[in-house]
Design a protein around this motif. Structure first.
Motif, PDB file in Angstrom:
ATOM      1  N   UNK A 101       0.830  -1.108   0.049  1.00  0.00           N
ATOM      2  CA  UNK A 101      -0.047  -0.059  -0.102  1.00  0.00           C
ATOM      3  C   UNK A 101       0.723   1.174   0.120  1.00  0.00           C
ATOM      4  N   UNK A 102       1.972   1.189   0.607  1.00  0.00           N
ATOM      5  CA  UNK A 102       2.811   2.334   0.854  1.00  0.00           C
ATOM      6  C   UNK A 102       3.902   2.565  -0.363  1.00  0.00           C
ATOM      7  N   UNK A 103       4.399   1.527  -0.626  1.00  0.00           N
ATOM      8  CA  UNK A 103       5.309   1.597  -1.460  1.00  0.00           C
ATOM      9  C   UNK A 103       5.254   1.168  -2.904  1.00  0.00           C
ATOM     10  N   UNK A 104       4.051   0.251  -3.007  1.00  0.00           N
ATOM     11  CA  UNK A 104       3.657  -0.246  -4.316  1.00  0.00           C
ATOM     12  C   UNK A 104       3.962  -1.502  -4.533  1.00  0.00           C
ATOM     13  N   UNK A 105       4.857  -2.165  -3.561  1.00  0.00           N
ATOM     14  CA  UNK A 105       5.435  -3.514  -3.934  1.00  0.00           C
ATOM     15  C   UNK A 105       5.828  -3.961  -2.371  1.00  0.00           C
ATOM     16  N   UNK A 106       5.890  -5.351  -2.017  1.00  0.00           N
ATOM     17  CA  UNK A 106       6.259  -5.643  -0.604  1.00  0.00           C
ATOM     18  C   UNK A 106       8.086  -5.693  -0.672  1.00  0.00           C
ATOM     19  N   UNK A 107       8.289  -5.230   0.438  1.00  0.00           N
ATOM     20  CA  UNK A 107       9.958  -5.205   0.708  1.00  0.00           C
ATOM     21  C   UNK A 107      10.693  -6.482   0.345  1.00  0.00           C
ATOM     22  N   UNK A 108       9.809  -7.609   0.276  1.00  0.00           N
ATOM     23  CA  UNK A 108      10.799  -8.937  -0.189  1.00  0.00           C
ATOM     24  C   UNK A 108      10.818  -8.923  -1.559  1.00  0.00           C
ATOM     25  N   UNK A 109      10.172  -8.085  -2.307  1.00  0.00           N
ATOM     26  CA  UNK A 109      10.252  -7.878  -3.884  1.00  0.00           C
ATOM     27  C   UNK A 109      11.616  -7.154  -4.041  1.00  0.00           C
TER      28      UNK A 109
END
Length: 299
Positions: A193-201
């Motif tokens: 929601x915040x970045x547009x992608x999960x940090x794992x990606x």
């Protein structure tokens, strides 16, 4: 009174922009790391590669700087053999190492005017250090052929989050605030929601962008969860995450059960290996372990 603060630059628009931001920035290191490097440099005639390795393995940002830098040396085949810090330091040499990593910028200086962000990143680094210790211990118990490789993967497991705290602290604070306000939310969903992608990606994209060894990438990739070495890393990361604020998290019994299965040891033996305070042991021994049956590890 007029606001004299400079406008905050917009966040990168997509994953490629984040990679460009991190790729062009100087990675800061812990102040303690800078101090230890300076002390070692002053005694360079007596410093060994092992001494340097021990310093690097306490600091995930210095570790990633060393690994990324080594990719510019030698042939592709030779670089692919560098999967731990000790090998990288040996390839560089002691004096060239100190020349390359002289007078590093520190995290404390970078975030000195943002105490909330500084506290946030230090908490994440403390967690990765704990995960690395667990991973090292369990890899040694499993007679892993390259224990440091496993420990290094655990140390770098939250690299993307550390970088977010350093270079976009407002977004990191936003993510943390949302998760704290609603315990039912999942980290990956909030990050998207915040970045547009999960940090794992972002984590895996950084590994590819910086040409980190394939084995290290595999050890940090939850899609390879069936591999014992990956289980070693992920279980260490999970236990460090769940126990960093104490030993009452409801996920810890499941962590214990999975670790016991991985190492083929009893609960009592596991607690001895973790070297927990004696007053905690009775309660942890009696924890419900019903979830151990049929549940090995889940990403």
């Amino acid at each position: 009174m007029l606001d004299t603060q400079p406008p905050r630059p917009p966040a990168p628009a997509d994953l490629a922009a984040w990679l460009k931001l991190f790729g062009s920035a100087e990675m800061p290191v812990l102040r303690q790391t800078a101090r230890r490097l300076d002390e070692a440099r002053q005694n360079i005639d007596r410093v060994t590669g092992r001494d340097i390795t021990d310093i690097v393995l306490q600091d995930p940002l210095l570790a990633i700087r060393v690994l990324a830098y080594i990719q510019s040396f030698g042939s592709k085949r030779l670089r692919s053999d560098i999967t731990n810090i000790a090998s990288a330091v040996m390839m560089l040499g002691v004096e060239p190492f100190f020349r390359k990593f002289e007078n590093p910028q520190t995290i404390e200086a970078t975030l000195g005017r943002k105490p909330q962000a500084l506290l946030g990143v230090l908490q994440v680094i403390l967690r990765t250090q704990r995960a690395s210790r667990y991973a090292h211990d369990w890899a040694f118990a499993r007679h892993d052929m390259n224990v440091e490789e496993v420990a290094l993967a655990a140390l770098l497991s939250d690299l993307a989050e550390i970088l977010l705290w350093c270079f976009a602290p407002e977004l990191a604070i936003d993510i943390r605030s949302r998760l704290q306000s609603d315990r039912a939310l999942r980290s990956g969903g909030v990050q998207r929601e915040v970045l547009g992608f999960p940090l794992a990606e972002l984590q895996l994209a950084l590994c590819r962008e910086w040409h980190l060894p394939d084995l290290l990438t595999t050890l940090m990739d939850s899609s390879s969860a069936h591999l014992p070495r990956v289980q070693n890393v992920r279980l260490a990361v999970n236990l460090a995450r769940h126990s960093i604020d104490g030993w009452t998290d409801e996920a810890i019994p499941d962590d214990f059960a999975a670790i016991q299965t991985l190492l083929n040891i009893s609960r009592e033996t596991l607690l001895e290996r973790l070297q927990l305070p004696p007053e905690l042991l009775p309660g942890l021994v009696k924890q419900d372990t019903r979830a151990a049956e049929g549940r090995f590890w889940r990403p």
